[in-house]
Design an enzyme around this catalytic site. Sequence first.
Site, PDB file in Angstrom:
ATOM      1  N   HIS A 199       0.832  -1.204   0.000  1.00 29.48           N
ATOM      2  CA  HIS A 199       0.000   0.000   0.000  1.00 29.48           C
ATOM      3  C   HIS A 199       0.866   1.253   0.000  1.00 29.48           C
ATOM      4  CE1 HIS A 199      -2.342  -3.326   1.658  1.00 29.48           C
ATOM      5  NE2 HIS A 199      -3.429  -2.692   1.297  1.00 29.48           N
ATOM      6  N   HIS A 206      -4.156   3.086  -3.441  1.00 25.10           N
ATOM      7  CA  HIS A 206      -4.319   2.590  -2.076  1.00 25.10           C
ATOM      8  C   HIS A 206      -3.595   1.257  -1.863  1.00 25.10           C
ATOM      9  CE1 HIS A 206      -6.180   1.353   1.697  1.00 25.10           C
ATOM     10  NE2 HIS A 206      -6.374   0.188   1.117  1.00 25.10           N
ATOM     11  N   GLU A 211     -16.884  -4.475  24.639  1.00 23.82           N
ATOM     12  CA  GLU A 211     -16.044  -5.666  24.727  1.00 23.82           C
ATOM     13  C   GLU A 211     -14.852  -5.593  23.778  1.00 23.82           C
ATOM     14  OE1 GLU A 211     -19.300  -5.722  24.041  1.00 23.82           O
ATOM     15  OE2 GLU A 211     -20.209  -6.446  25.900  1.00 23.82           O
ATOM     16  N   HIS A 249     -27.385 -15.979  25.035  1.00 18.13           N
ATOM     17  CA  HIS A 249     -26.256 -15.756  25.935  1.00 18.13           C
ATOM     18  C   HIS A 249     -25.454 -17.028  26.227  1.00 18.13           C
ATOM     19  CE1 HIS A 249     -28.229 -11.944  26.439  1.00 18.13           C
ATOM     20  NE2 HIS A 249     -27.470 -11.556  27.436  1.00 18.13           N
TER      21      HIS A 249
END
Lengths: 684, 684
Positions: free
Chosen positions: B29, B264, B418, B480
């Site tokens: 890149h 890119h 999280e 869960h």
Amino acid sequence: MAYDKLDQLAINTIRLLAVDATFKANSGHPGAPMGMAPVAHVLFNKFMKFNPKNPKWLNRDRFVLSNGHGCMLQYALLHLFGYKVSMDDLKSFRQIDSILPGHPESHDTEGIEVTTGPLGQGFANAVGLAVAQAHTAAVYNKPGYNLCDNHTYFFFGDGCAMEGIASEAASAAGHLQLGNLIGIYDDNHISIDGDTACAFTEDVTKRFEAYGWHTVWVKNGDTDLEGIEAAIKECQAVKDKPSMIRLTTTIGFGSLLQGTHGVHGNALKADDIKQLKEKFGFNPEKTFEVPQEVYDVYHKHAAEGAAAEQEWNKLFEKYVSEHKVLGAQFKRVLEGKLPENWQSKLPVYKPTDGAQASRKLSEAVLQAIHEELPELMSGSADLTGSNNTIWKNAVDFQPPSTGLGDWSGRYMRYGVREHAMAGMMNGMAAYGTVIPAGGTFLNFVSYAAGSVRLSSLAHHRVLYIATHDSIGLGEDGPTHQPIETLAHFRALPNMMVWRPADGNETSAAYYMALTSKGTPSILALTRQNLPQLEASTLENGIKGGYVALEDKSAQITLVATGSEVSLCLEAVKTLKDQNIKARVVSMPCVEVFDAQPKEYKLSVIPDGIPALSVEVMSTLGWEKYSHEQFGLNRFGASGPYKDVYKKFEFTPEGIAKRAVATIEFYKDVKPLRSPLNRAFEQLI
Amino acid sequence: MAYDKLDQLAINTIRLLAVDATFKANSGHPGAPMGMAPVAHVLFNKFMKFNPKNPKWLNRDRFVLSNGHGCMLQYALLHLFGYKVSMDDLKSFRQIDSILPGHPESHDTEGIEVTTGPLGQGFANAVGLAVAQAHTAAVYNKPGYNLCDNHTYFFFGDGCAMEGIASEAASAAGHLQLGNLIGIYDDNHISIDGDTACAFTEDVTKRFEAYGWHTVWVKNGDTDLEGIEAAIKECQAVKDKPSMIRLTTTIGFGSLLQGTHGVHGNALKADDIKQLKEKFGFNPEKTFEVPQEVYDVYHKHAAEGAAAEQEWNKLFEKYVSEHKVLGAQFKRVLEGKLPENWQSKLPVYKPTDGAQASRKLSEAVLQAIHEELPELMSGSADLTGSNNTIWKNAVDFQPPSTGLGDWSGRYMRYGVREHAMAGMMNGMAAYGTVIPAGGTFLNFVSYAAGSVRLSSLAHHRVLYIATHDSIGLGEDGPTHQPIETLAHFRALPNMMVWRPADGNETSAAYYMALTSKGTPSILALTRQNLPQLEASTLENGIKGGYVALEDKSAQITLVATGSEVSLCLEAVKTLKDQNIKARVVSMPCVEVFDAQPKEYKLSVIPDGIPALSVEVMSTLGWEKYSHEQFGLNRFGASGPYKDVYKKFEFTPEGIAKRAVATIEFYKDVKPLRSPLNRAFEQLI
């Protein structure tokens, strides 16, 4: 309009049903239902159109409870409005085999649009539902036929607001100018760790404005029903932006512990319930009490919804007769059927056809079938040119004002938002008129794991186009090379993980993915070229596993997937030079293979000779289909892909060496059973 | 200060090294390095302090390239400043066994602080590095001893800005008022799908302001070096907020394709490189050209860094002699050693001790060791009371102005974030003075999968406290209840997955997690109570697997983890009633068991009798340790946990039934080898 005692009675009825059900279950979350009952009452009874007797009516307003732990709120509403949720069901909340599990599951309960609870998921689902509505309206609505104009409403709490998936989805929704989407943020300042002051002090309203949302603040969400109504009306009038109502509420309203995290995730104490019922004018000796007038007012609204559906049905029939082609298509899509013989468009390859990367073979499928399947919406998380997810002349799904596409466009620019893409696709699939397919690198499907799991649990037909599927991606190196990914998703129930070896297997993967209405698929596709195989056909591929090279006197079965199948066929030649006979099995999808009759499976991986699996990633799980496993239980390496394969001995010679060791190791074992022979059946 | 031709020469040297290296590799890149070379030059040469001869000096400024695909920028800088990156290394970019892989890996290359490339990760790592700095400064700095005052700088692009993990981390950093953190946003309007107008049109600056960040906009990041310098200075002066510099740049600056996604992810074409070198006044016939004066100016800055370190070392020695206790502790922590005999604090249990949930046993460990290990920082993603991750009287790591804690606090309130928690913990571990432990439900560790993978790849000592580890969590239900999660992380290389069965095994898990410097751990812990086992000891536990109940005449080995070990011990009694003898193996960590000598392993799971694994989740992978597998290859159910266990036959009777079937099935197989006997060794 004016609100009176009856409204308050209805609100308190909802609150107390949540209180009684969590008390009886001795488990659950009363706080959010108690705080959000007022807005739920106003929204459901004054704004939303739906018919409880036909919860699948297309043009119903959609409701998503992203803070799904508050599901007793939704269950109470479903009961009161007359959905298939009985008083006994409410009393069985959170018990085994109840239709009311601890978090809302669309597969369990009529009237639940999407499965929520894992925080942030419902937010992304709601954005997907709104995308599907905008798209469906653009494709099918005609002058005089406003068949599709529903809103999507969703509730979310501080937890959802903190989750990255919600941030991604909010940014996408703002870009997409989804005026049909209204989110209500339960600004109650409480999460499990206590006051949000301990971790979440950003300016949420300003953040949503930065995303391009319209925002309103209702400062007293506990009692200001007029304010709630005015806010929803204001948001409905904004057509070029999604809206967010910041609704300041008191969690556990009315409880002695109101406003604290003590009411978040635990049932209220008996004496607290007593004072609450007295305060609300209910009999403290009674439980699960519903005043008849509350049923009456809600049933009246439900009846209005049923009438609206009847009107809609008439309009739809008229539409079908006036707009014959589009009408027939709309009808077919609504019935969930694919067009007759669509599969004849799937590309077919001869062994003499040129080698191609399976990501390109996937592109060829999309190119071939997209006209046949107008319900298919493709897209990518900003890797369009790498995932090859776009067909020629595809139109972007974009707000027309961007000049980059329009609402009828079928190509989604999800941005670098893998998790939201997956969550949005779940919502799009749930809407009922769209089959979503979305691309990213296989390694980054893991970013979306939370939503992928819900694709499976909620039975959504979603296609994950997962390219760059192994160390075969080469130079990008270990940060991008999946090792654990296929094991992860093979361990996920109700998920088809496909890793096709060539063109016909790629067509087979699409065939199964598109015809399996209740099962999502991950298509793991190569960056590098693969040859077209001799024995590969659509018919073989859709069995999930088949014999790619038979030899009745073989001493070993090599079982491989994707790019390793052709390598194994090369290894057979290497083994032949050593006077060893081998047969090869291609196993593009273990889950589909598992579902075949045992006799067939044993013809593919037979008794009597050992099987060696070959796949350039974690061997975990391959013991189920082979005696020995050749894989990669370490991270990969950066380099041209052929060098990387060589470094890890994924060459005909490397495979042959292990085949020889396997034959030697098992020569004295009697009987040598196929690993498919098991002592007992698994629970499914 | 004024910038001159030499600055421009240095900048263009960096650009051309990136161009030449990607051209030679025919991969990589070039665009981001070409666009960000100016800010990199100003930042590294005018602001950052570091010593290339000792890249691990504590008080160095940290730099993170969150847009890691632009790594040739960083590799060029490392080379030019005199780190262990030679010209030959630059020429081997993206080749097999090069120290310069396709994305930056801290484990491969000296001077790379953290492993990046998967978008958004570096952003969260940078926040973690800044947390660790603020904490270390608060604990160890004393009047006259400003030993720790470094900044953390990071670059990120549009891709990172779109990722949810970055949003979560940015919100957390704003709350934490991390004034030592400065992010530079490469606002180049280009991502892989083209102009960001197609997917990303939010107001990024406003969003960061909403998070509580200070923001500056440098409108001409291509040439306005003075503006860049002024912006960084301005941000350094802001002490109570993290800062974000929006730097508008031209991707691929100087290329014929500048400003497009064509630069890119692909090497430039030869003729483009030719015109570029001519434009920059370089010899187009030469490659990898570095003017001596560029080396000189960078080496001068490096020498200043080395001198600064020398001063620091003197100050540090003085500190150690003046602040004896704290100095000795600081020294020990910097050397990466745990205190002598710390493990004597680990709780020890007798079989007669009461049953406890392993999440409570984990809490007891933290309570027992936290004083001994001041480098341990615990925390939770808003599940403190459920994860039991806090010790008594723990102080929050909080900005003092919140009144909720201070910078020396050791308890992190990550919020419901999280993924950012995991990414921040990776950064905290990378800082060098902190061992981070963070809690969430096991099912939601999957939300953090992107970062958990990098904990493993980058060898971070991070502890994931993953409670509510199975259907044993009960009422919360299938949304869960983990099924696939342990298989996922067991398939991840360099990860220890622990599922302790009782108190001593929980202590063993912590012992291994804390002493394994280069390996992260997931501790899967129950919600429900578990009895203390007879044979469980620290010594047995740290082997990863051991015989929990021996019987030399056993007909079967039951292999179990966590909550199923005591169930298997009950099943032995049920089998005894049927005159069947069984032995039980507890296997809290398969990865650690794998590392034991083969003789030991075969004494645990011996030849001659079949083995049956018992674990209430996906059976995937258990074939490696057992002949047959009893598990749950479907989603769970909502209900009281004992009812859920019963529903799926995880009872002594259910286990015994399958044990009988297993014995029967294998009675005629000769030789019946332990599954640990394999035909060949895996590559590791």
